[in-house]
Enzyme design. Structure first.
Site, short mmCIF file in Angstrom:
data_model
loop_
_atom_site.label_atom_id
_atom_site.label_comp_id
_atom_site.label_asym_id
_atom_site.label_seq_id
_atom_site.Cartn_x
_atom_site.Cartn_y
_atom_site.Cartn_z
N ASN A 79 36.12 7.60 -12.23
CA ASN A 79 37.14 7.60 -13.28
C ASN A 79 37.02 8.78 -14.25
O ASN A 79 38.01 9.25 -14.79
CB ASN A 79 37.15 6.27 -14.04
CG ASN A 79 35.81 5.92 -14.65
OD1 ASN A 79 34.76 6.36 -14.18
ND2 ASN A 79 35.83 5.12 -15.69
N LYS A 132 24.76 11.99 -7.22
CA LYS A 132 25.64 11.54 -6.15
C LYS A 132 26.99 11.19 -6.76
O LYS A 132 27.18 10.12 -7.32
CB LYS A 132 25.04 10.31 -5.45
CG LYS A 132 25.45 10.13 -3.97
CD LYS A 132 26.94 9.90 -3.73
CE LYS A 132 27.36 8.52 -4.16
NZ LYS A 132 28.83 8.27 -3.82
N PRO A 133 27.97 12.13 -6.70
CA PRO A 133 29.29 11.83 -7.24
C PRO A 133 30.00 10.78 -6.38
O PRO A 133 29.61 10.52 -5.24
CB PRO A 133 30.02 13.17 -7.17
CG PRO A 133 28.99 14.18 -6.77
CD PRO A 133 27.91 13.45 -6.07
N GLY A 175 29.29 1.88 -12.53
CA GLY A 175 30.27 1.39 -11.57
C GLY A 175 30.50 -0.10 -11.74
O GLY A 175 30.30 -0.66 -12.83
N SER A 176 30.88 -0.75 -10.67
CA SER A 176 31.23 -2.16 -10.73
C SER A 176 29.99 -3.05 -10.83
O SER A 176 28.88 -2.65 -10.45
CB SER A 176 32.03 -2.56 -9.48
OG SER A 176 31.19 -2.57 -8.34
N GLU A 232 25.32 0.80 -16.12
CA GLU A 232 26.49 0.64 -16.99
C GLU A 232 27.62 0.19 -16.09
O GLU A 232 28.12 0.95 -15.26
CB GLU A 232 26.82 1.97 -17.68
CG GLU A 232 27.67 1.78 -18.93
CD GLU A 232 29.13 2.10 -18.72
OE1 GLU A 232 29.88 1.16 -18.42
OE2 GLU A 232 29.50 3.26 -18.85
N LEU A 233 28.00 -1.09 -16.26
CA LEU A 233 28.88 -1.72 -15.29
C LEU A 233 30.24 -2.05 -15.91
O LEU A 233 30.66 -1.43 -16.87
CB LEU A 233 28.17 -2.97 -14.73
CG LEU A 233 26.75 -2.70 -14.19
CD1 LEU A 233 26.09 -3.98 -13.73
CD2 LEU A 233 26.78 -1.67 -13.08
N CYS A 284 35.86 2.15 -18.55
CA CYS A 284 35.04 0.95 -18.66
C CYS A 284 35.14 0.31 -20.03
O CYS A 284 35.01 -0.90 -20.17
CB CYS A 284 33.59 1.28 -18.31
SG CYS A 284 32.87 2.59 -19.33
N GLU A 287 38.17 -7.75 -14.81
CA GLU A 287 38.44 -6.35 -15.14
C GLU A 287 39.61 -5.83 -14.31
O GLU A 287 39.58 -5.86 -13.08
CB GLU A 287 37.20 -5.50 -14.85
CG GLU A 287 37.36 -4.05 -15.30
CD GLU A 287 36.10 -3.24 -15.11
OE1 GLU A 287 35.82 -2.37 -15.96
OE2 GLU A 287 35.39 -3.46 -14.12
#
Length: 506
Positions: free
Chosen positions: A147, A170-171, A219-220, A241-242, A275, A370
């Site tokens: 994002n 790692k993108p 991410g998720s 960080e989710l 997020c 979400e």
């Protein structure tokens, strides 16, 4: 419409397409997972010299990189728009945020990473000098989301590099192109080989986890749990960080115009794919109608489209549109009303119209799961206590916002909310407060991503160094002493250690 990697041909070039137009944005070659151990070994070797430079010299390297980012901002933002379909307004936010973080750490990293002297816990232990040293972990693996391909990659890498670590980035396989430019800039600014990329999907992520000494994942929630599970095999520490379902509370004495502007920007910025976006709003009934009218007015002015002249860009791909559509349809089927948007319009690209929902409740996924899309569900509440209860009625706990002209009143509400950050009379602004930690509670994560000295120290191992001030009393408890001497020593230690507790107990 972004390309999905072909996991059966991980070393082949894959085409990335603009989700707004379908046009080719570029190509990237996936990393063979079998090559990741070699890449990590090279980073581990280079890290030793990087750590040895010291914080002051590393700060100079980071300063040169900051200058490079500023000078190449236009190039980076153009590629961002091509890769993600963002509006120009959204793309323009990423590099400045990084420059703020870089500027803060360049100024503070030497002090934050310096050995910390600790006082003696008890007077009779003053014969010892205690220091805590912050020693960088050799290789930090960063698994970044799609994002914010620039900001989310480097806001973590900056802290790790400043701490003296090497970074294996790692993108997201959805947005790999901007990472290549960021790496190019690192080298062009004269920095050493302590930053490397691993491009690919799940297998590459697993290889990064298996070959790193610390993992930062954004991410998720579901994927975060898998990352933590994999890292646990080698007892590799993680920071996660989710997801979030961030609430906003509008009290009856709020500046309604300000609150409406904030809600619309906080919900629709980056097409809702943030997020810490505003995902649900609770408004006191006495100002509910006024707030809703102001929100609808603002949303109806928004222009949807990628690049210049637009406010709300494309969503990253069709799968994200599907989630948003499902949440809106569920709400409408259960009695909600869409005052704007509500259904996808025809045309090219993965766009979804900014959608304001009213008559919502917690039976609807739009209020509980979400969405990560441009939706703004607004719920009327009868009291502040009800607003707090509903805001906390969630497995998520990333951030929140409270609006009131009485800041002290808002603070009293803020400290009752179960989340990592609360913005008063603003939204998302905690991300710019680089002295404060940024992290979530509950299923929104663990640890903090950046902010304050903790944003550097998280990437370090703590090493306590205890040195003598004098040889007086040295060896008092060793076996070579007589049993009577040991007994006297233990009796004295017990008596001295109890002085404080006896005073405190009175």
């Amino acid at each position: 419409m972004t390309a999905t990697p072909d996991l059966d041909s991980s070393s082949s070039a894959t085409t990335i397409r603009n989700p707004a137009t379908g046009e080719v944005a570029g190509q990237v070659r996936w990393t063979d997972p079998a090559d990741v151990p070699r890449i990590a070994a090279g980073l581990r070797a280079a890290q030793k010299e990087w750590e040895a430079r010291g914080a002051k010299d590393r700060a100079k390297v980071l300063a040169r990189y900051a200058v490079w980012l500023g000078e190449h901002r236009d190039e980076i933002e153009s590629l961002l728009i091509e890769e993600t379909g963002k509006s120009a307004v959204d793309a323009a936010q990423e590099v400045p945020l990084l420059l703020m973080i870089l500027s803060y750490y360049i100024k503070t990293m030497e002090k934050a990473l310096a050995p910390e002297k600790r006082p003696a816990a008890l007077p009779f232990l003053a014969i010892k000098k205690v220091e805590v040293h912050y020693r960088p972990r050799p290789v930090v693996g960063i698994i970044a989301p799609w994002n914010y391909p620039v900001a989310n990659a480097l806001m973590d890498a900056i802290g790790a590099l400043a701490a003296g670590c090497s970074v294996l980035l790692k993108p997201s396989e959805r947005t790999p192109l901007t990472a290549e430019v960021l790496l190019r800039g690192w080298h062009e600014s004269g920095a050493p080989d302590v930053l490397a990329l691993a491009q690919g999907a799940r297998e590459v992520s697993e290889a990064v986890i298996d070959n790193s000494d610390f993992i930062q994942f954004t991410g998720s929630c579901a994927t975060g749990a898998k990352v933590m599970e994999r890292a646990a095999r080698r007892l590799t520490p993680v920071s996660l960080e989710l997801g979030g379902k961030d609430p906003m509370i509008v009290l009856d004495d709020a500046d309604i115009e300000l609150a409406a502007h904030a809600a619309v920007w906080g919900a629709m910025f980056n097409a809702g794919q943030t997020c810490v976006s505003v995902e649900r709003v609770y408004v006191l009934e006495s100002v509910y109608d006024q707030f809703v009218a102001a929100v609808v007015r603002d949303v109806e002015r928004l222009k949807v489209g990628a690049g210049e002249g637009h406010d709300v860009g494309a969503m990253i791909d069709e799968s994200q549109v599907v989630v948003t559509e499902a949440h809106v349809r569920d709400a409408l089927a259960k009695g909600a009303k869409a005052l704007t948007g509500g259904e996808r319009v025809g045309g090219k690209g993965s766009f979804y119209p900014p959608t304001v929902l009213v008559d919502v409740d917690h039976s609807m996924t739009a209020m509980t799961e979400e969405t990560f899309g441009p939706t703004l569900p607004i719920m009327k509440v009868s009291s502040v206590d009800e607003a707090i209860r509903l805001a906390n009625d969630s497995p998520y706990g990333l951030s929140a916002a409270v609006f009131s002209k009485d800041v002290e009143r808002a603070k009293k509400v803020a400290v009752q909310l179960e989340c990592g950050a609360v913005n008063i009379n603003d939204v998302i602004s905690n991300l710019m407060c680089t002295t404060a930690p940024m992290g979530g509670w509950k299923t929104s994560g663990m640890g903090a991503r950046f902010g304050g000295p903790e944003g550097l120290r998280k990437y370090c191992r703590q090493e306590a160094v205890v040195a003598p001030r004098t040889n007086l009393g040295a060896g008092g408890t060793y076996y070579n002493n007589s049993h009577k001497a040991l007994a006297r020593m233990n009796k004295l230690m017990t008596k001295l250690a109890l002085l404080g507790p006896r005073r405190a107990a009175k």
